[in-house]
Motif scaffolding. Structure first.
Motif, mmCIF file in Angstrom:
data_model
loop_
_atom_site.group_PDB
_atom_site.id
_atom_site.type_symbol
_atom_site.label_atom_id
_atom_site.label_comp_id
_atom_site.label_asym_id
_atom_site.label_seq_id
_atom_site.Cartn_x
_atom_site.Cartn_y
_atom_site.Cartn_z
ATOM 1 N N PRO A 1 0.736 -0.990 0.631
ATOM 2 C CA PRO A 1 0.218 -0.334 0.413
ATOM 3 C C PRO A 1 1.074 1.960 -0.330
ATOM 4 O O PRO A 1 0.567 2.201 -0.185
ATOM 5 N N CYS A 2 2.267 1.355 0.506
ATOM 6 C CA CYS A 2 2.859 2.330 0.202
ATOM 7 C C CYS A 2 4.617 1.440 0.249
ATOM 8 O O CYS A 2 4.408 0.262 0.747
ATOM 9 N N PRO A 3 4.963 2.784 -0.160
ATOM 10 C CA PRO A 3 6.766 2.174 -0.579
ATOM 11 C C PRO A 3 7.203 1.337 0.892
ATOM 12 O O PRO A 3 8.046 0.281 0.030
ATOM 13 N N CYS A 4 7.110 1.398 2.254
ATOM 14 C CA CYS A 4 7.264 0.719 3.521
ATOM 15 C C CYS A 4 6.708 -0.559 3.551
ATOM 16 O O CYS A 4 7.083 -1.648 4.137
ATOM 17 N N GLY A 5 5.541 -0.799 2.805
ATOM 18 C CA GLY A 5 4.186 -1.712 3.520
ATOM 19 C C GLY A 5 3.637 -1.801 4.030
ATOM 20 O O GLY A 5 2.795 -2.480 4.146
ATOM 21 N N PHE A 6 3.894 -1.207 5.253
ATOM 22 C CA PHE A 6 2.803 -0.877 6.501
ATOM 23 C C PHE A 6 2.081 -0.059 6.541
ATOM 24 O O PHE A 6 1.519 0.357 7.764
ATOM 25 N N LEU A 7 1.613 0.572 5.251
ATOM 26 C CA LEU A 7 0.127 1.703 5.805
ATOM 27 C C LEU A 7 -1.071 1.712 6.890
ATOM 28 O O LEU A 7 -1.282 0.521 6.503
ATOM 29 N N GLY A 8 -1.001 2.796 7.437
ATOM 30 C CA GLY A 8 -2.076 2.425 8.802
ATOM 31 C C GLY A 8 -1.573 1.700 10.005
ATOM 32 O O GLY A 8 -2.700 1.237 10.533
ATOM 33 N N CYS B 1 4.622 2.718 10.117
ATOM 34 C CA CYS B 1 4.312 3.675 8.279
ATOM 35 C C CYS B 1 4.375 5.209 8.823
ATOM 36 O O CYS B 1 4.171 5.798 9.277
ATOM 37 N N ARG B 2 6.138 4.930 8.342
ATOM 38 C CA ARG B 2 6.690 6.468 8.376
ATOM 39 C C ARG B 2 6.730 7.080 7.202
ATOM 40 O O ARG B 2 7.297 8.597 6.766
ATOM 41 N N CYS B 3 5.858 7.368 6.077
ATOM 42 C CA CYS B 3 5.953 7.288 4.860
ATOM 43 C C CYS B 3 5.237 8.546 4.558
ATOM 44 O O CYS B 3 4.181 9.182 5.267
HETATM 45 ZN ZN LIG Z 1 4.712 3.150 4.601
#
Ligand SMILES: [Zn+2]
Length: 511
Positions: free
Chosen positions: A362-369, A374-376
């Motif tokens: 879901p985001c570059p780091c993968g842990f959105l939410g 997630c620090r994106c």
């Molecule tokens: Zn992220």
């Protein structure tokens, strides 16, 4: 003064893309300075064949000093490549020299690569060559390396024989031995398991815990041939889910198995001794793949991953990491179900009807939410998602969120449905669609869509609302309608109604 020794002509074939063209190998021997010349647009591997033929002849004690050998490959304007002409050239020389009776090769098409020790090695395209030979009334027999016999025996109406050594072939052509047939190599009951072992490693849906929504999406995708995008954190099981899809599709019928085997044969990806491929292909190229690798290419056109996935599944993991041009090149196969490659050396058309399963974080780091992980930045996430937006996303029917699996689901001992159970429902739904409009739902042309889908008043009204609410394009509207048609087929309903539309638009997310 040059003295004519003899001449001979042997039938063979060249593979261009998936097409097979007849090649006549004409050999002429003259007494004189020893040399071998191959003319008739012989390229790379064919010309190198001279060295293999010389070495194999010497190994077998057939070397005759003082012969000037001219080999003409007709038609002269057809470029010939590959090593499959080694065997017919060698047989032509032996026939012209009188080591083989002139009529030994009558009605015989020969193809095979020679090893330096006189062994016969497998060639690419044995199945299409066999299909070509079977269709030609002038050809009664096909002579091949032993490793290609089972593959070629899938072509009906032609006698297929061969061996793993040139010595054995010569003995057979002189009537002193019998050629090997495919049945001699392996009886039907003792087939190597490789033919049936799926490319996906035999993943079963019951082994994937939880994920009811994603599993339902896979069932719908299998039933209607819909492309889908799985979005979820690393470890949520996106890859395992994707690998289950081939097992949810009906087994290949004979015609489809011949198509799949032919493509793999031409690409040189069939194992020695392999027969017809019976399992649905599952291809999962890495995101660093080139455009040519994905859709096919090369100066002598070869099929790419899109065609190797024909009648099966093309899985693109980490979709945003693929090159933009590479993904754009996928538009033609997705839209037309085939790839056309035009090159100076010849053009080719490869079939490419696959179901696309794409996966992304879901985001570059993968842990959105996920709190604290997630620090994106919002802008980074937007940019990341934009990479897959546009033309390709516009051709994906279903967007599926794959949440992380909770531990109690992992520990749940309740038996999940097996792939075989789901496959039975999928097969029925596909049969309904085929009876109605002769194709899977994903391939109904837009002009026939309204009529083919048979949507009732409630369904239509909900779909209109969804178009406004989700801001769907005309394409988006068509996709939702196709998916709703598939959901109705899985239920065995003739009309598409509100419930079917409601479930279909749930897979239209906002990615
Ligand atoms: Zn992220």
């Amino acid at each position: 003064m040059q003295k004519w020794v003899g001449s001979a002509s042997v039938m063979s074939a060249a593979v261009m893309g998936l097409d097979v063209r007849p090649v006549s190998v004409e050999v002429s021997l003259i007494q004189g300075t020893p040399m071998m010349q191959i003319v008739g647009l012989a390229q790379g591997a064919v010309r190198e064949g001279r060295e293999r033929i010389r070495a194999a002849a010497a190994q077998m004690g057939l070397h005759v000093p003082g012969l000037r050998i001219t080999v003409n490959l007709a038609p002269a304007d057809l470029p010939k490549t590959g090593a499959a002409l080694d065997l017919p050239i060698m047989l032509g020389i032996l026939c012209a020299k009188g080591d083989l009776p002139q009529d030994a090769l009558q009605g015989t098409l020969a193809a095979g690569e020679l090893g330096l020790d006189g062994s016969l090695r497998s060639i690419r395209g044995a199945l299409p060559i066999a299909l070509f030979a079977a269709a030609d009334p002038h050809i009664a027999r096909l002579l091949l390396p032993a490793a290609n016999l089972r593959e070629a025996s899938a072509a009906k109406g032609i006698a297929v024989g061969g061996s793993e050594s040139l010595t054995h072939i010569l003995a057979a052509l002189n009537g002193e031995a019998r050629l090997r047939g495919p049945a001699v190599l392996l009886s039907p009951s003792a087939r190597p398991s490789g033919d049936r072992a799926p490319d996906d490693g035999g993943f079963d849906l019951s082994a994937v815990k939880g994920q009811p929504v994603a599993k339902r999406a896979l069932e719908i995708a299998a039933a209607g041939g819909h492309n889908l995008l799985l979005s979820g954190c690393p470890g949520s099981g996106k890859t395992s889910l994707a690998r289950c899809l081939p097992g949810l599709l009906p087994t290949l019928d004979v015609r489809e198995a011949v198509d799949v085997t032919t493509i793999h044969s031409v690409a040189g990806l069939l194992a020695d001794g392999a027969g017809l491929k019976r399992a649905r292909p599952f291809r999962a190229p890495h995101h660093s793949i080139s455009e040519a690798g994905l859709i096919g290419g090369g100066t002598r056109p070869r099929p790419g991953e899109a065609s190797l996935a024909h009648h099966g599944v093309l899985f693109l993991d980490e979709l945003p990491e693929f090159g933009r041009r590479t993904l754009e090149a996928l538009r033609q196969p997705i839209e037309e179900g085939q790839v056309r490659i035009v090159r100076a050396a010849g053009s080719a058309c490869f079939p490419a009807e696959f179901t696309l399963v794409a996966a992304m974080n879901p985001c570059p780091c993968g842990f959105l939410g996920v709190p604290g992980r997630c620090r994106c930045l919002e802008e980074t996430v937007r940019r990341y998602r934009r990479r897959v937006s546009g033309p390709l996303l516009d051709r994906i029917d279903m967007l599926v969120d794959v949440p992380a699996v909770r531990w109690e689901q992992l520990a749940d001992a309740a038996a999940d449905e097996t792939s075989a159970v789901v496959r039975a429902r999928v097969s029925k739904a596909r049969a309904r669609a085929a009876r109605r409009h002769g194709t899977i739902n994903a391939r109904i042309p837009p002009v026939r869509l309204e009529e083919a889908c048979g949507i009732d008043r409630g369904g239509r009204s909900l779909l209109r609302k969804a178009v406004t609410h989700l801001g769907l394009t005309a394409r988006g509207y068509h996709r939702a309608l196709r998916v709703a048609r598939t959901i109705a087929d899985l239920e065995g309903r003739g009309r598409v109604s509100e419930d079917h539309v409601a479930e279909a638009v749930r897979f239209r997310g906002t990615c």
